[in-house]
Design a protein around this motif. Structure first.
Motif, PDB file in Angstrom:
ATOM      1  N   ILE A 149      27.085 -42.277  20.893  1.00 53.14           N
ATOM      2  CA  ILE A 149      27.538 -41.395  21.955  1.00 53.14           C
ATOM      3  C   ILE A 149      27.271 -42.074  23.286  1.00 53.14           C
ATOM      4  CG2 ILE A 149      27.165 -39.157  23.073  1.00 53.14           C
ATOM      5  CD1 ILE A 149      26.205 -38.188  20.254  1.00 53.14           C
ATOM      6  N   ASN A 150      28.312 -42.182  24.099  1.00 53.43           N
ATOM      7  CA  ASN A 150      28.164 -42.757  25.434  1.00 53.43           C
ATOM      8  C   ASN A 150      27.736 -41.626  26.368  1.00 53.43           C
ATOM      9  OD1 ASN A 150      28.430 -43.755  28.016  1.00 53.43           O
ATOM     10  ND2 ASN A 150      30.300 -44.874  27.593  1.00 53.43           N
ATOM     11  N   PRO A 151      26.485 -41.614  26.810  1.00 57.08           N
ATOM     12  CA  PRO A 151      26.007 -40.507  27.631  1.00 57.08           C
ATOM     13  C   PRO A 151      26.589 -40.496  29.045  1.00 57.08           C
ATOM     14  CG  PRO A 151      24.341 -42.193  27.471  1.00 57.08           C
ATOM     15  CD  PRO A 151      25.454 -42.601  26.557  1.00 57.08           C
ATOM     16  N   TYR A 152      27.244 -41.576  29.438  1.00 58.08           N
ATOM     17  CA  TYR A 152      27.795 -41.661  30.781  1.00 58.08           C
ATOM     18  C   TYR A 152      29.246 -41.212  30.852  1.00 58.08           C
ATOM     19  CZ  TYR A 152      23.590 -44.323  31.556  1.00 58.08           C
ATOM     20  OH  TYR A 152      22.280 -44.712  31.621  1.00 58.08           O
ATOM     21  N   ARG A 153      29.885 -41.063  29.713  1.00 59.14           N
ATOM     22  CA  ARG A 153      31.288 -40.672  29.690  1.00 59.14           C
ATOM     23  C   ARG A 153      31.398 -39.165  29.832  1.00 59.14           C
ATOM     24  NH1 ARG A 153      34.752 -43.398  25.412  1.00 59.14           N
ATOM     25  NH2 ARG A 153      34.673 -44.942  27.036  1.00 59.14           N
ATOM     26  N   GLU A 154      32.302 -38.737  30.691  1.00 52.86           N
ATOM     27  CA  GLU A 154      32.563 -37.312  30.843  1.00 52.86           C
ATOM     28  C   GLU A 154      33.330 -36.832  29.624  1.00 52.86           C
ATOM     29  OE1 GLU A 154      31.387 -35.390  33.326  1.00 52.86           O
ATOM     30  OE2 GLU A 154      30.371 -37.198  34.024  1.00 52.86           O
ATOM     31  N   GLU A 155      33.147 -35.576  29.261  1.00 57.20           N
ATOM     32  CA  GLU A 155      33.852 -35.035  28.107  1.00 57.20           C
ATOM     33  C   GLU A 155      35.340 -34.998  28.380  1.00 57.20           C
ATOM     34  OE1 GLU A 155      32.329 -31.509  26.348  1.00 57.20           O
ATOM     35  OE2 GLU A 155      30.262 -32.082  26.764  1.00 57.20           O
ATOM     36  N   CYS A 156      36.103 -35.349  27.366  1.00 58.41           N
ATOM     37  CA  CYS A 156      37.564 -35.368  27.473  1.00 58.41           C
ATOM     38  C   CYS A 156      38.110 -33.980  27.189  1.00 58.41           C
ATOM     39  CB  CYS A 156      38.146 -36.366  26.463  1.00 58.41           C
ATOM     40  SG  CYS A 156      37.477 -38.003  26.613  1.00 58.41           S
ATOM     41  N   GLU A 157      39.149 -33.625  27.906  1.00 61.12           N
ATOM     42  CA  GLU A 157      39.781 -32.342  27.677  1.00 61.12           C
ATOM     43  C   GLU A 157      41.246 -32.547  27.311  1.00 61.12           C
ATOM     44  OE1 GLU A 157      39.062 -29.400  30.662  1.00 61.12           O
ATOM     45  OE2 GLU A 157      37.035 -30.123  31.004  1.00 61.12           O
ATOM     46  N   GLY A 158      41.456 -33.051  26.098  1.00 56.34           N
ATOM     47  CA  GLY A 158      42.812 -33.174  25.589  1.00 56.34           C
ATOM     48  C   GLY A 158      43.609 -34.347  26.127  1.00 56.34           C
ATOM     49  N   HIS A 159      42.947 -35.298  26.774  1.00 56.22           N
ATOM     50  CA  HIS A 159      43.679 -36.457  27.264  1.00 56.22           C
ATOM     51  C   HIS A 159      42.907 -37.734  26.957  1.00 56.22           C
ATOM     52  CE1 HIS A 159      40.921 -35.358  30.492  1.00 56.22           C
ATOM     53  NE2 HIS A 159      41.016 -36.575  30.970  1.00 56.22           N
ATOM     54  N   ALA A 160      43.652 -38.825  26.879  1.00 54.68           N
ATOM     55  CA  ALA A 160      43.043 -40.116  26.567  1.00 54.68           C
ATOM     56  C   ALA A 160      42.171 -40.575  27.708  1.00 54.68           C
ATOM     57  CB  ALA A 160      44.115 -41.154  26.274  1.00 54.68           C
TER      58      ALA A 160
END
Length: 161
Positions: A149-160
């Motif tokens: 899990i990349n803790p710095y990545r924001e959660e995606c909401e249906g997009h790449a």
């Protein structure tokens, strides 16, 4: 694939550790698996080529280990409600010492865990260059699947991303 009854998650007590632990608790709750949280205290032997250790080094290592054990116990207790809410019935906190990747791999094999869930980032800067990526070593050598899990990545909401 065998059932997932036991999950291992390395903890570094950083600000991002919470994101990793929440994800691990969710997965453990989903599978009704026990969750093993592990913190690995590096020994000063890892740094022996960089400085001459003082004579009282063993005492310092013992104190750091004891402090880490207390921090682990506190961490597990402070998050007990979150674990229960996620459906995790059994959480174990363990502090080990040695090479971080090796100790994670050894613990996983010893406890026969079916999944390791860990962050992609821990060390930063010079330490990461000197010691390499712990996640990379674990992914390449683990005896079971590893979810990173990349803790710095924001959660995606249906997009790449």
């Amino acid at each position: 694939m065998q059932a997932i009854n036991s999950i291992l998650t390395p903890v570094d007590f950083s600000d991002n550790a919470g994101k990793i632990i929440e994800a691990a608790a969710y997965v453990a709750g989903t599978f009704k698996a026990e969750l093993h949280l592990v913190f690995v205290a590096q020994t000063f032997e890892d740094y022996s080529g960089f400085f001459v250790p003082p004579i009282n080094l063993p005492n310092l290592e013992e104190e750091l280990f004891a402090s880490a054990q207390q921090q682990m116990e506190t961490y597990v207790e402070e998050n007990r409600a979150m674990f229960a809410e996620a459906g995790v019935a059994h959480v174990t906190g363990k502090v080990l010492s040695g090479d971080i990747a090796e100790e994670i791999l050894n613990y996983a094999a010893k406890k026969k865990v079916q999944l390791i869930i860990m962050g992609t980032h821990g060390y930063k800067g010079v330490e990461r260059i000197m010691f390499g990526s712990v996640a990379d070593k674990v992914v390449k050598s683990a005896c079971c699947p590893v979810m990173t899990i990349n803790p710095y990545r924001e959660e995606c909401e249906g997009h790449a991303v």
